[in-house]
Design a protein around this motif. Structure first.
Motif: not given
Ligand SMILES: Cc1cc2nc3c(=O)[nH]c(=O)nc-3n(C[C@H](O)[C@H](O)[C@H](O)COP(=O)(O)O)c2cc1C
Length: 315
Positions: A263-267
């Motif tokens: 969904a677009g999270a880096s962490a």
């Protein structure tokens, strides 16, 4: 094939936060990290986020503070913590030996309080970043207000940006009219990352007692019940900010973490799931590397945001 799982927050700051993998603990669910040092090999986690810390010690909300709900937990802990002085004296000296970067979560009842904690945190070398809790729904003195209004959230972020050289993560509340607007406002005010979500405001009534179950009255809902809401909000926010997004809410397995990443999270952060199984954070981190290897994914960059509208890699 070895997988590239490292993540950096605050790449342009004097002291960037580099994590070996994207799996962090969630504030308030992993103590101050040191409590887990004998139980878990913390060199296998991305970073530890501490319990939110205030200037003065807080006793917290009246009991009971916790009630299970379908696929979730409603809590009103009320930010009980020993205060920044004791945290710096008792916990900070132990953080350098934890083998994972420690992010101090900070909370307050006024901008001045947040600023004071951030200034004092500069003294402790072992602090690798700050997470600004502007989203706790359990503090009547204004915690929820800061995070639900873009103007207030930006003003507190700007005040902290002016006094700290540490990477600054602003934790967003889902209890805002537009979480995306708050995210854009804090990015413009100098946040190095946003994390979302904090708990969703909820209420359980004790029918026999004819009153709210929790001592505080209302509480905040966490756990798998909130995951689809959290994934959706990450998906909304990741489209409108350029800083890294840290996703959390109901992560218990690698597939949950992958939803946030796609969904677009880096962490990501692991919260309530760790209460039942403290090693969840490590399992999610290691299963992520395994999943990437099995799917021929060499770097998180290949899958981050791949479920977002317009993503080129989408099949
Ligand atoms: C018992 C408990 C205490 C929490 N304390 C804090 C806190 O001190 N600061 C904070 O920012 N979030 C706090 N949270 C919220 C979590 O960090 C997280 O945002 C939320 O629980 C959603 O993630 P989860 O579903 O994985 O638990 C707390 C949550 C729980 C369940």
């Amino acid at each position: 094939m070895s997988q590239e799982t490292s993540v950096t927050i605050g790449a342009g700051t004097p002291r960037p936060l580099t994590m070996r993998n994207p799996v962090m603990s969630a504030a308030g669910t992993f103590g101050y990290g040191v409590e887990y040092a004998r139980l878990l090999d913390l060199s296998r986690v991305g970073a530890i986020v501490t319990k939110s810390t205030t200037v003065r010690p807080r006793a917290g909300a009246s009991m009971p503070r916790w009630v299970e709900t379908p696929s979730g937990v409603l809590n009103a802990i009320g930010l009980n913590n020993p205060g920044i002085g004791r945290v710096l004296r008792e916990y900070a000296p132990k953080w350098s030996s934890l083998r994972a970067p420690v992010v101090l979560s900070i909370a307050g009842e006024s901008v001045e309080e947040y600023v004071e904690i951030a200034q004092r945190a500069e003294e402790a070398e072992a602090i690798a970043g700050l997470e600004l809790n502007v989203s706790c729904p359990n503090v009547s003195e204004g915690g929820a207000l800061f995070g639900s209004d873009p103007v207030q959230a930006a003003s507190i972020t700007g005040a902290l940006r002016a006094v700290t050289s540490l990477p600054l993560i602003v934790k967003l509340t889902p209890n805002a009219a537009s979480v995306a607007e708050v995210a854009m406002a804090v990015e413009a005010a100098g946040a190095d990352a946003v994390s979302l979500v904090n708990t969703i405001a909820g209420l359980v009534i004790d029918v026999e007692g004819r009153r709210p179950f929790l001592g505080n009255g209302g509480g905040g809902l966490s756990g798998p019940a909130i995951r689809p809401v959290a994934v959706r909000l990450v998906w909304d926010v990741a489209r409108v900010v350029t800083v890294p997004v840290v996703g959390l809410g109901g992560i218990a397995r690698v597939e949950d973490a992958l939803q946030f990443i796609m969904a677009g999270a880096s962490a990501v952060q692991v919260g309530s799931a760790g209460f039942a199984k403290p090693d969840t954070i490590i399992r999610v981190a290691e299963d992520l590397a395994d999943w990437m290897a099995r799917h021929g994914v060499a770097s998180l960059d290949e899958i981050r945001g791949c479920a977002m509208p317009g993503c080129e890699g989408r099949e």
